[in-house]
Design an enzyme around this catalytic site. Sequence first.
Site, PDB file in Angstrom:
ATOM      1  N   ASP A 134       0.849  -1.212   0.000  1.00  0.00           N
ATOM      2  CA  ASP A 134       0.000   0.000   0.000  1.00  0.00           C
ATOM      3  C   ASP A 134       0.873   1.247   0.000  1.00  0.00           C
ATOM      4  O   ASP A 134       1.750   1.390   0.852  1.00  0.00           O
ATOM      5  CB  ASP A 134      -0.886   0.016   1.252  1.00  0.00           C
ATOM      6  CG  ASP A 134      -1.896  -1.111   1.237  1.00  0.00           C
ATOM      7  OD1 ASP A 134      -2.859  -1.036   0.475  1.00  0.00           O
ATOM      8  OD2 ASP A 134      -1.694  -2.093   1.986  1.00  0.00           O
ATOM      9  N   ARG A 209      -2.677  -7.770  -9.851  1.00  0.00           N
ATOM     10  CA  ARG A 209      -3.740  -6.827 -10.185  1.00  0.00           C
ATOM     11  C   ARG A 209      -3.249  -5.375 -10.047  1.00  0.00           C
ATOM     12  O   ARG A 209      -3.532  -4.528 -10.871  1.00  0.00           O
ATOM     13  CB  ARG A 209      -4.916  -7.097  -9.233  1.00  0.00           C
ATOM     14  CG  ARG A 209      -6.186  -6.485  -9.701  1.00  0.00           C
ATOM     15  CD  ARG A 209      -7.388  -7.120  -9.028  1.00  0.00           C
ATOM     16  NE  ARG A 209      -8.402  -6.102  -8.876  1.00  0.00           N
ATOM     17  CZ  ARG A 209      -8.653  -5.479  -7.748  1.00  0.00           C
ATOM     18  NH1 ARG A 209      -7.990  -5.800  -6.661  1.00  0.00           N
ATOM     19  NH2 ARG A 209      -9.574  -4.551  -7.696  1.00  0.00           N
TER      20      ARG A 209
HETATM   21  C1  LIG Z   1      -1.785  -2.386  -2.714  1.00  0.00           C
HETATM   22  S1  LIG Z   1      -2.253  -4.010  -2.261  1.00  0.00           S
HETATM   23  C2  LIG Z   1      -1.333  -5.052  -3.398  1.00  0.00           C
HETATM   24  C3  LIG Z   1      -1.879  -6.436  -3.465  1.00  0.00           C
HETATM   25  C4  LIG Z   1      -1.098  -7.415  -4.362  1.00  0.00           C
HETATM   26  N1  LIG Z   1       0.218  -7.713  -3.801  1.00  0.00           N
HETATM   27  C5  LIG Z   1      -0.960  -6.888  -5.768  1.00  0.00           C
HETATM   28  O1  LIG Z   1       0.181  -6.562  -6.161  1.00  0.00           O
HETATM   29  O2  LIG Z   1      -1.987  -6.817  -6.471  1.00  0.00           O
HETATM   30  C6  LIG Z   1      -1.344  -4.252  -0.737  1.00  0.00           C
HETATM   31  C7  LIG Z   1      -1.906  -5.391   0.078  1.00  0.00           C
HETATM   32  O3  LIG Z   1      -1.085  -5.584   1.216  1.00  0.00           O
HETATM   33  C8  LIG Z   1      -1.900  -5.917   2.314  1.00  0.00           C
HETATM   34  N2  LIG Z   1      -1.149  -5.582   3.527  1.00  0.00           N
HETATM   35  C9  LIG Z   1      -0.831  -4.352   3.987  1.00  0.00           C
HETATM   36  N3  LIG Z   1      -0.146  -4.432   5.144  1.00  0.00           N
HETATM   37  C10 LIG Z   1      -0.008  -5.766   5.408  1.00  0.00           C
HETATM   38  C11 LIG Z   1       0.611  -6.482   6.470  1.00  0.00           C
HETATM   39  N4  LIG Z   1       1.200  -5.851   7.491  1.00  0.00           N
HETATM   40  N5  LIG Z   1       0.550  -7.831   6.446  1.00  0.00           N
HETATM   41  C12 LIG Z   1      -0.061  -8.477   5.422  1.00  0.00           C
HETATM   42  N6  LIG Z   1      -0.651  -7.837   4.387  1.00  0.00           N
HETATM   43  C13 LIG Z   1      -0.630  -6.500   4.391  1.00  0.00           C
HETATM   44  C14 LIG Z   1      -3.168  -5.086   2.110  1.00  0.00           C
HETATM   45  O4  LIG Z   1      -4.288  -5.609   2.782  1.00  0.00           O
HETATM   46  C15 LIG Z   1      -3.316  -5.129   0.593  1.00  0.00           C
HETATM   47  O5  LIG Z   1      -4.158  -6.171   0.171  1.00  0.00           O
END
Ligand SMILES: C[S@@+](CC[C@H](N)C(=O)[O-])C[C@H]1O[C@@H](n2cnc3c(N)ncnc32)[C@H](O)[C@@H]1O
Length: 235
Positions: A134, A209
């Site tokens: 994120d 995605r």
């Molecule tokens: C911007 S999205 C990208 C998702 C995927 N990796 C992609 O490239 O399409 C970032 C993801 O990281 C997850 N996330 C953020 N902090 C996290 C943490 N501390 N542990 C696990 N997941 C986390 C969020 O819920 C979100 O689904």
Amino acid sequence: MDRDVSASHELRSFGRRRGRKLSPRQETLLGQLLPRISLDVTRPAAPDQLGADDTPLWLEIGFGGAEHLIWQAEHNPAVRIIGCEPFEEGVVKALAQIESNGLGNIRLYTDDARDVLRWLPPACLERCFILFPDPWPKKRHVKRRLVSAATLALVARALKPGGDLRIGTDIGDYARTILIAAAATPQLEWQARSAHDWRIRPDDWPETRYEAKAVREGRQRYFLIFRRTSPHGNG
Ligand SMILES: C[S@@+](CC[C@H](N)C(=O)[O-])C[C@H]1O[C@@H](n2cnc3c(N)ncnc32)[C@H](O)[C@@H]1O
């Protein structure tokens, strides 16, 4: 074992946990399949959860819609992959494909991946993926970004010498922050030798995605690969 794996000082790095109402099938997957393949970080990190000692272990942090997690699990059946994702819609997407493709090599953790990093034994991971974390673009939110020197220290401890950490981002400012954090982590060595190495996604790193969205919107992507170098002490 009663073990506190969460660190209360850490800011939450993810957004909402719930989105749309789940379908009955999704509810069933959450109620029945998830408990069978969930990591339990209150129990010891032993082979019943991590696989036999000689099973290569990979970790994906924030798998989102699970495109990369599922692709890697299908293409690397001998590897056990832990996927961490607190967002329920992502978790049910992963569960649906784990079930329909009959994948037995994935374990899920539906909370903060840093709990898993602290729980894992030292030097156990061959690969770790953090793909398009994120961006938290507002200035007052930047401190929520997941990748920091503190997180990289946790990853470096869990990686085997020679193991790789792959990070993707489409935010130039975040790429800079990641490189600075990695430079402050002596056990991690950035593998790029030329611009080609961070501009071109390796063939065994499928598009996610979020990356597809970055491509549609014309943003540069950064594919950063770090290797765990020096031998471990006691972790
Ligand atoms: C911007 S999205 C990208 C998702 C995927 N990796 C992609 O490239 O399409 C970032 C993801 O990281 C997850 N996330 C953020 N902090 C996290 C943490 N501390 N542990 C696990 N997941 C986390 C969020 O819920 C979100 O689904």
